[in-house]
Enzyme design. Structure first.
Site, short mmCIF file in Angstrom:
data_model
loop_
_atom_site.label_atom_id
_atom_site.label_comp_id
_atom_site.label_asym_id
_atom_site.label_seq_id
_atom_site.Cartn_x
_atom_site.Cartn_y
_atom_site.Cartn_z
CB SER A 201 -0.96 -0.05 1.19
OG SER A 201 -2.02 0.86 1.03
CG ASP A 227 -4.21 -5.12 -2.89
OD1 ASP A 227 -4.50 -5.56 -4.01
OD2 ASP A 227 -5.07 -4.76 -2.06
CG HIS A 357 -5.50 -3.44 1.35
ND1 HIS A 357 -4.95 -3.16 0.11
CD2 HIS A 357 -4.98 -2.53 2.21
CE1 HIS A 357 -4.14 -2.11 0.22
NE2 HIS A 357 -4.13 -1.72 1.47
#
Length: 399
Positions: A201, A227, A357
């Protein structure tokens, strides 16, 4: 049965010795041993055993014994960092009193093994990579793992007089480079080992920025983003405040915080949640607080930096030197620029639709396999170069 058969059976049974009785048998029958905990204690339907699967018992199993086992329900007990890392480091540059004291977890590489350098996402910590780091070393024992707590996260601290926590992409990138160089100094490495940068992220934006600067030189083999892509990240920022408003402001106990992450499916692997979640929380110290365990990082306060983190990410990811790998939880996250780049073969892409996630926490084994394979594809020590023409001539060989 004839009279002759009955007589033979009676004589046969009478000749057998009487069955012995051992008190230990009865004692052991009342004892139940603990069942080993499943890594994904009902936290992910994708990892559950199929109801149509066939179980073939070994001959030693007693299929009709009464069920043994521990109390039903999943354990929420904290797992210490020492389970997965060799040491923790507190790194500070004495020549810069205003710089943070970086906190990191380290397992050193062996010989010429690579060093996987991990950077977590916003609101997370270095322990987010505990399980995947351990799985990497199972498959590549010479590998090292360095996992950093970013400033404002985990146990990394800033000077008391520094009331503003600058979390711009440029500051976080400079912090990562400083932590790497301070680790080299602390461990007395003559040179940096071969490096694979891995970021989740926000961390994906940070490692991409560092790779784009070229400041790691030839030490950098490649970088991996987990991700996050520019298009979907920027779109998601519009609903970030709504998401933050749904999170609990605190928890009664540490175990309650772990349980919330599992029930909300923020993290789908109980072992990872029990390892990483405790580093996200701290006691408030307020007497009588019904929910004393509060978030270490105020994600709402980082809002001024959100667009700065992700703007231009796709272009930098495609343009930086080194091997490139993008791991996603779904292809819907790809934006146009990355879709074109993937079709042109500019980077490798793998998708894990069964994960959330936090793909590296949900599926540490699968992500570790991808990372080790990525290293093998970019490992320069495995290259065998052809001999030079001048050397062949000196050996009297015809060219």
């Amino acid at each position: 049965m004839s009279d002759l058969q009955r007589a033979w059976a009676k004589n046969r049974l009478a000749a057998l010795p009487p069955e012995s009785f051992d008190e230990r048998d009865e004692d052991e029958a009342d004892q139940v041993s603990e069942l080993p905990e499943h890594p994904d204690d009902d936290s992910s339907s994708a990892s559950s055993a199929s109801s149509t699967g066939t179980v073939i018992p070994s001959p030693s199993q007693n299929l009709f014994a009464r069920p043994q086992g521990a109390p039903r329900g999943r354990s929420l007990q904290q797992i210490p960092w020492t389970t997965y890392f060799q040491r923790e480091l507190f790194l500070h540059d004495p020549s810069s009193p205003t710089s943070p004291t970086y906190h990191a977890y380290l397992t050193s590489p062996v010989g010429k093994g690579p060093l996987f350098i991990m950077h977590h996402g916003a609101g997370s910590s270095g322990l987010s990579f505990a399980l995947v780091g351990d799985e990497i070393r199972k498959r590549l024992p010479s590998a090292g793992v360095l996992s950093l707590d970013a400033r404002g996260h985990g146990s990394t601290t800033t000077p008391p007089d520094d009331r503003t926590i600058g979390l711009s992409l440029e500051v976080l990138t400079a912090d990562l480079l400083s932590a790497i160089l301070l680790t080299q100094k602390e461990m007395k490495w003559l040179e940096l080992p071969p490096i694979i940068l891995v970021g989740h992220s926000l961390g994906g934006a940070v490692v991409t920025e560092l790779a784009n600067t070229g400041k790691l030189g030839n030490s950098l083999l490649g970088y991996v983003v987990l991700d996050v892509v520019e298009g979907s990240a920027v779109d998601a920022l519009k609903s970030m405040n709504t998401y933050l408003s749904t999170r609990p402001t605190g928890f009664t106990t540490l175990e309650e915080g772990i349980d919330w992450h599992l029930k909300s499916r923020t993290i789908r692997n109980s072992l990872s949640a029990r390892t990483s979640v405790p580093s996200l929380l701290q006691l408030s110290g307020v007497p009588g607080d019904p929910r004393p365990w509060k978030w270490r990082t105020d994600l709402g306060a980082t809002e001024p930096f959100w667009e700065n983190w992700f703007t231009g990410l796709s272009k930098k990811f495609l343009g930086a030197r080194g091997g490139k790998l993008l791991l996603l939880a779904g292809t819907d996250r790809l934006d146009t620029e990355l879709t074109i780049g993937q079709m042109q073969g500019k980077y490798a892409l793998q998708v894990f639709p069964e994960a959330g996630h936090f793909i590296h926490e949900d599926l540490p084994e699968k992500i570790a396999i991808s990372l080790v394979d990525f290293h093998k594809r970019n490992d320069r020590t495995a290259l065998v170069l052809p001999p030079k023409v001048s050397d062949l001539l000196k050996q009297g060989k015809k060219v």
